[in-house]
Design a protein around this motif. Structure first.
Motif, mmCIF file in Angstrom:
data_model
loop_
_atom_site.group_PDB
_atom_site.id
_atom_site.type_symbol
_atom_site.label_atom_id
_atom_site.label_comp_id
_atom_site.label_asym_id
_atom_site.label_seq_id
_atom_site.Cartn_x
_atom_site.Cartn_y
_atom_site.Cartn_z
ATOM 1 N N ARG A 59 0.714 -1.216 -0.008
ATOM 2 C CA ARG A 59 -0.136 -0.270 0.084
ATOM 3 C C ARG A 59 0.965 1.303 -0.174
ATOM 4 O O ARG A 59 2.030 1.414 0.692
ATOM 5 N N THR A 69 -3.925 0.273 -2.640
ATOM 6 C CA THR A 69 -3.208 -1.057 -2.827
ATOM 7 C C THR A 69 -2.473 -0.940 -4.149
ATOM 8 O O THR A 69 -3.216 -1.074 -5.107
ATOM 9 N N THR A 109 -8.805 4.637 1.283
ATOM 10 C CA THR A 109 -8.002 3.596 0.751
ATOM 11 C C THR A 109 -8.857 3.034 -0.380
ATOM 12 O O THR A 109 -9.890 2.997 -0.472
ATOM 13 N N SER A 115 -8.910 0.395 -3.727
ATOM 14 C CA SER A 115 -8.280 -0.872 -4.324
ATOM 15 C C SER A 115 -8.493 -0.966 -5.722
ATOM 16 O O SER A 115 -9.508 -0.258 -6.328
ATOM 17 N N GLU A 154 -7.855 -3.113 -9.554
ATOM 18 C CA GLU A 154 -7.575 -4.562 -10.337
ATOM 19 C C GLU A 154 -7.149 -3.825 -11.899
ATOM 20 O O GLU A 154 -7.793 -3.061 -12.406
#
Length: 566
Positions: A2, A7, A106, A108, A110
């Protein structure tokens, strides 16, 4: 891993051409993606408390030559390459992301690649289609899918992130709390062309979710300042191209054709460096051709015979995995400078040194251009091409007046340099919020007017040329003509020009020169006569050349003794 609330995933994969060529880590592109997403979130933060959606980029398509089925060697679209590092044509890449709703900030995400697949008939000609799992491992992404499934995947991801139709809960599409489809569209200030947003059949259903403004600003700005991994790769392209220039200098002699110099350079960079493509069309301008700034095009195809009294101006750079180099060397074809050749060469070299000595964060690029012009005008005064005009004997004050009347632009009618990275003329020169382009002669040719920042990589390429059209106009201009020694100028009609170009990275307290070419007159002549290169002693430490060599797929620094001058 992170970083700044995002992330970031890493991968051990790398790209290489084998043998002793550089191994490009795919983590370079993971870090680029991280930079882009961080910038995008910061850019959208004032408008929403929760940014989510998809960043979608379309890679380059395989062209054919006119109406034929001939396929030129494919080169990836630069923004796509910056984010994914994939050299395959006809791909798409996506970052699907969501910010936690707990206020912690935060995010995240892909990374998904979409690659073309084909049937058995095509496989007979082109080989088997890519194995999706092998592609995933090779390029260090989270998942790889067939491009045929792109439309369905976008819809699934948008709905999974909370997309609601207008009829649902009275929400209008494109509302603040809706996921966005971030697409790339923006103006390239060098070409005047626009980066085009990704397109596929059916994308129109997301018109209300499209954001075509945010991504370009963020991506272009991210490309301006290079990461350490990018700088290492640029160091490699400079190393390969520098050694190729040295090889050409050793082989050059009267009686050759300009295109033979081009051929030698291309052979060296591909054979020894794995560089299949050039960063731009090679410029091998000798004798009077050196006054043509972008010589080497189809109408002037490096086709002149080299003569004993010619100066050669060779502007050539190879690219490796889409990262460029842009280097210019000038030298006497005969292997020996005449007095006039050396005078002009040293004026240009002094300009390059003066700029490199001053480069650091906080310095304005326009000011550096003026520094270069000043040194070139000083050299022209020293060799008698220019005179003081009869009113002032203080050379510095005379040069101030010359600059005021734009005399520098007569002899250096191009900008001092440009950003370099994935493109030779890299993006970000005139982004919103930075100094605009000047309208003054010479200055208006600058490809950026920005203040220097750590991590920028920029070319320093002063030059001095004798272009009849510009000289004739200056002599007819009362303010400029009074400084020109018409009789002495005749000695330089047909001279051509001199340019020296190095690629420099701005560091925390100065700059570092990535280019490793001979620059002092003594270095040039020594190399042309078979002398060692890189040298045992660096006679021009003021150029800040950082000596390096590629070993075992990585760049390794070399110890070269610096000459200490009194």
């Amino acid at each position: 891993m992170r970083t700044n609330g995002i992330t970031m995933k890493s991968s051990p994969a790398f790209y290489s051409q084998g043998l002793e060529t550089y191994q490009v880590p795919m983590t370079l592109y993971a870090e680029n993606r991280h930079k882009v997403l961080t910038s995008l979130l910061q850019s959208t933060a004032p408008q929403t408390t929760r940014t989510r959606g998809i960043v979608l980029l379309q890679g380059g398509t395989q062209p054919t030559r006119y109406d034929t089925d001939h396929e030129p060697v494919f080169r990836q679209e630069s923004y796509f390459h910056y984010c994914f590092g994939v050299h395959l044509p006809d791909c798409y890449g996506a970052l699907s992301f969501d910010t936690d709703g707990d206020g912690g900030g935060t995010t995240s995400y892909e990374t998904t690649l979409f690659v073309p697949t084909w049937d058995e008939e095509v496989a007979t000609v082109c080989g088997e289609p890519p194995d999706l799992e092998e592609v995933r491992r090779e390029w260090g992404v989270d998942s790889v899918r067939s491009v045929d499934g792109l439309a369905a995947w976008v819809e699934e991801e948008m709905r999974r992130r909370g997309w609601k139709e207008k009829k649902q809960e009275g929400l209008g599409n494109g509302g603040e709390d809706q996921p966005k489809l971030f697409l790339l569209r923006g103006l390239n200030s060098d070409s005047g062309n626009y980066a085009q947003p990704a397109h596929y059949e059916g994308i129109e259903m997301w018109d209300d979710a499209r954001d075509e403004e945010t991504l370009f600003r963020c991506l272009a700005e991210c490309r301006v300042k290079k990461t350490p991994a990018e700088i290492s790769l640029l160091r490699y392209t400079n190393y390969v191209s520098s050694m190729a220039h040295v090889s050409v200098m050793r082989e050059c002699h009267p009686g050759m054709m300009e295109y033979q110099l081009e051929s030698l350079f291309m052979h060296h960079t591909y054979y020894y460096g794995g560089c299949r493509l050039m960063s731009y069309t090679c410029i091998c301008a000798c004798g009077p051709n050196a006054k043509i700034l972008h010589y080497g095009h189809a109408g002037r195809p490096n086709s002149r015979l080299l003569l004993p009294n010619d100066m050669a101006l060779l502007d050539m750079g190879a690219e490796y995995h889409c990262y460029a180099s842009d280097i210019t060397c000038s030298f006497p074809v005969s292997g020996s400078f005449t007095t006039d050749q050396r005078s002009i060469y040293e004026a240009v070299l002094n300009a390059q040194i003066a700029v490199i000595q001053r480069l650091k964060p906080g310095v304005g690029w326009v000011d550096m251009h003026r520094v270069a012009e000043r040194e070139i005008l000083r050299g022209l005064l020293a060799c008698g091409v220019l005179v003081t005009g009869g009113e002032e004997e203080d050379v510095d004050k005379v040069i101030d007046t010359m600059l005021d009347v734009d005399l520098g632009a007569i002899f250096m009618p191009h900008g001092l340099g440009h950003f370099i990275g994935i493109d030779t003329h890299d993006v970000g020169g005139y982004l919103e919020g930075h100094p605009p382009r000047s309208s003054r002669p010479g200055l208006k040719k600058l490809r950026t007017a920005r203040i220097m920042e750590e991590g920028m990589v920029i070319t320093v390429e002063p030059g001095c040329y004798f272009i009849n059209r510009l000289l004739d106009g200056a002599m007819q201009n009362e303010k400029q003509g009074r400084f020109i020694n018409v009789e002495r100028l005749r000695d330089f009609r047909g001279f051509g020009g001199v340019r020296l170009e190095d690629n420099v990275v701005i560091t925390a307290d100065g700059c570092e020169n990535l280019t490793q070419c001979p620059r002092s007159p003594e270095e040039v002549l020594d190399v042309m006569n078979g002398g060692q290169w890189p040298p045992k002693v660096d006679v021009l430490p003021e150029l800040k050349r950082r000596w390096a060599v590629c070993k075992d797929g990585a760049m390794e620094m070399m110890d070269v003794e610096l000459m200490h001058k009194a």
